[in-house]
Write an enzyme that holds these catalytic residues in place. Structure first.
Site, PDB file in Angstrom:
ATOM      1  N   LYS A  46       6.877  11.208  20.878  1.00  5.69           N
ATOM      2  CA  LYS A  46       6.908  12.136  22.027  1.00  5.69           C
ATOM      3  C   LYS A  46       5.512  12.348  22.604  1.00  5.69           C
ATOM      4  O   LYS A  46       5.322  13.151  23.502  1.00  5.69           O
ATOM      5  CB  LYS A  46       7.466  13.492  21.578  1.00  5.69           C
ATOM      6  CG  LYS A  46       8.875  13.431  21.018  1.00  5.69           C
ATOM      7  CD  LYS A  46       9.294  14.835  20.562  1.00  5.69           C
ATOM      8  CE  LYS A  46      10.625  14.803  19.836  1.00  5.69           C
ATOM      9  NZ  LYS A  46      10.911  16.097  19.187  1.00  5.69           N
TER      10      LYS A  46
ATOM     11  N   THR B  31       0.850  -1.190   0.000  1.00  4.45           N
ATOM     12  CA  THR B  31       0.000   0.000   0.000  1.00  4.45           C
ATOM     13  C   THR B  31       0.889   1.246   0.000  1.00  4.45           C
ATOM     14  O   THR B  31       0.703   2.157  -0.805  1.00  4.45           O
ATOM     15  CB  THR B  31      -0.942  -0.008   1.215  1.00  4.45           C
ATOM     16  OG1 THR B  31      -1.654  -1.244   1.201  1.00  4.45           O
ATOM     17  CG2 THR B  31      -1.923   1.135   1.165  1.00  4.45           C
TER      18      THR B  31
HETATM   19  C1  NCD Z   1      -3.661  -5.862   3.855  1.00  2.00           C
HETATM   20  C2  NCD Z   1      -3.855  -4.871   4.976  1.00  2.00           C
HETATM   21  O1  NCD Z   1      -2.932  -4.159   5.368  1.00  2.00           O
HETATM   22  O2  NCD Z   1      -4.982  -4.816   5.432  1.00  2.00           O
HETATM   23  N1  NCD Z   1      -2.490  -5.658   3.119  1.00  2.00           N
HETATM   24  C3  NCD Z   1      -2.481  -4.729   2.125  1.00  2.00           C
HETATM   25  O3  NCD Z   1      -2.757  -3.580   2.331  1.00  2.00           O
HETATM   26  N2  NCD Z   1      -2.220  -5.151   0.883  1.00  2.00           N
HETATM   27  C4  NCD Z   1      -3.853  -7.265   4.262  1.00  2.00           C
HETATM   28  C5  NCD Z   1      -3.098  -7.813   5.443  1.00  2.00           C
HETATM   29  O4  NCD Z   1      -2.309  -7.143   6.095  1.00  2.00           O
HETATM   30  O5  NCD Z   1      -3.307  -8.987   5.718  1.00  2.00           O
END
Ligand code: NCD
Length: 360
Positions: free
Chosen positions: A84, A56
């Site tokens: 902090k 992401t």
């Molecule tokens: C997911 C999340 O962060 O919710 N990952 C992502 O953004 N591709 C899924 C996960 O962490 O399992």
């Protein structure tokens, strides 16, 4: 409370036509990326990642860089003034003042909405606790559109941690807005889909069933969405280990599936898909991550060009009433207005969707 900026907190705050527009723009960018190489020149995207992230965060960053913009932000709050004791309001106020668009991921449910209340630029929710993950859903929709050619009439299997997995919550809310989709929820009883998501599916006119058995469900599916057991959302390691490895997709199980079923996963994968499945042409999770970059390019561009306002809180603050969900942002950042929608004795928290029954 209405914000003067467009925000993406929950996809369902926007009409389906808006999502479809993003998907079309994502496809257009994918076909002609160079046409967009300077679209965000001079613009800055801030990224506040209070939780770990690979795809992401980096797909947002590459998306902005490929549009000709630049990026600031942190991926570890412990290297910022959060260490902090700075609250979410102050960090958001400052970084949004430096940025043209702000992307936030936070372990607490409702944090993105809380951030949008004070932000001085558009805010994009990149995951708020176990609640929602709208840009993963845009990624999933673009993958489905390109790989299945449709977003309706599909039988969608969701497998794993349906309780804590924010990706499946956002996906169900979105896919139930397209006609004739059927959801098969494959999980243990402990990690079943929250009731409020099932109510939304029903209210949108789609159907669902729940099962424990991946083997029984898999032959019926057009798409199987595997998910990781969300270890960080469990109260204890004991509870996590009791759930871990319940579902493992193997080449043997793939033999039971349709020839054109596709396998998606938001990633990261832990053990729930055997590595050997990667060689199956139906395993599309790595390709899916790449679609995410293009749809995020479309989103950033759209947010920067939009002059829309956003209704963030439309409910009421009731004297002495707090959200009962300990994971809700209103129970961590006490200055937030504790706003609820709903009438009579049933209230719904506007940050985390938790229901509350008022006693008279
Ligand atoms: C997911 C999340 O962060 O919710 N990952 C992502 O953004 N591709 C899924 C996960 O962490 O399992």
């Amino acid at each position: 409370m209405t914000s003067q900026f467009p925000h993406l907190i929950d996809l369902n705050d926007h009409p389906v036509t808006w999502w479809n527009g993003l998907l079309s723009l994502g496809q257009e960018i994918m076909q002609n990326p160079m046409l967009y190489a300077n679209s965000c020149r001079g613009k800055i995207m801030g990224t506040l990642f209070y939780e770990p992230s690979t795809r992401t965060q980096m797909s947002f960053q590459t998306a902005m860089l490929r549009l000709g913009g630049t990026i600031i932000g942190f991926d570890n709050p412990q290297t910022s003034s959060v260490a902090k004791g700075e609250n979410l309001k102050d960090t958001t106020k400052i970084v949004s003042g430096y940025s043209d668009v702000l992307v936030i991921r936070h372990p607490t449910v409702g944090a993105a909405k809380a951030a949008a209340l004070t932000a001085e630029c558009p805010v994009i929710n990149a995951g708020d606790g176990g609640h929602l993950h709208p840009t993963q859903t845009l990624t999933d929709l673009l993958t489905l559109k390109c790989e299945k050619g449709t977003l309706s009439g599909l039988t969608i299997g969701l497998c794993g941690d349906l309780l804590n997995g924010r990706t499946v919550h956002s996906l169900c809310k979105a896919m139930s807005c397209y006609p004739n989709n059927h959801f098969i929820m494959i999980s243990t009883k402990e990690l079943a889909m929250p009731h409020y998501i099932k109510s939304i599916i029903h209210a949108n006119g789609c159907t669902y069933e729940e099962t424990f058995s991946l083997e029984e469900a898999i032959p019926k599916l057009d798409m199987l969405y595997m998910t990781r057991i969300q270890r960080e959302r469990f109260a204890s390691d004991e509870e996590y280990f009791a759930q871990k490895d319940t579902y493992i997709l193997t080449p043997q199980k793939m033999k039971l599936a349709k020839k054109d079923m596709i396998v998606l996963h938001p990633l990261p994968r832990v053990d729930e898909i055997e590595i050997a499945v990667d060689d199956d042409p139906r395993a599309l999770y790595f390709k899916q991550a790449k679609y995410g970059m293009y749809v995020r390019m479309a989103l950033i561009l759209t947010m920067l060009q939009s002059t829309a306002t956003t209704e963030l809180l439309s409910g009421t603050v009731h004297k002495g009433v707090c959200c009962p969900n300990p994971k809700c942002i209103t129970n961590q950042e006490y200055y937030l207005p504790k706003s609820f929608t709903g009438t009579g004795t049933t209230l719904v928290c506007e940050y985390c969707d938790e229901r509350l029954l008022l006693e008279h």
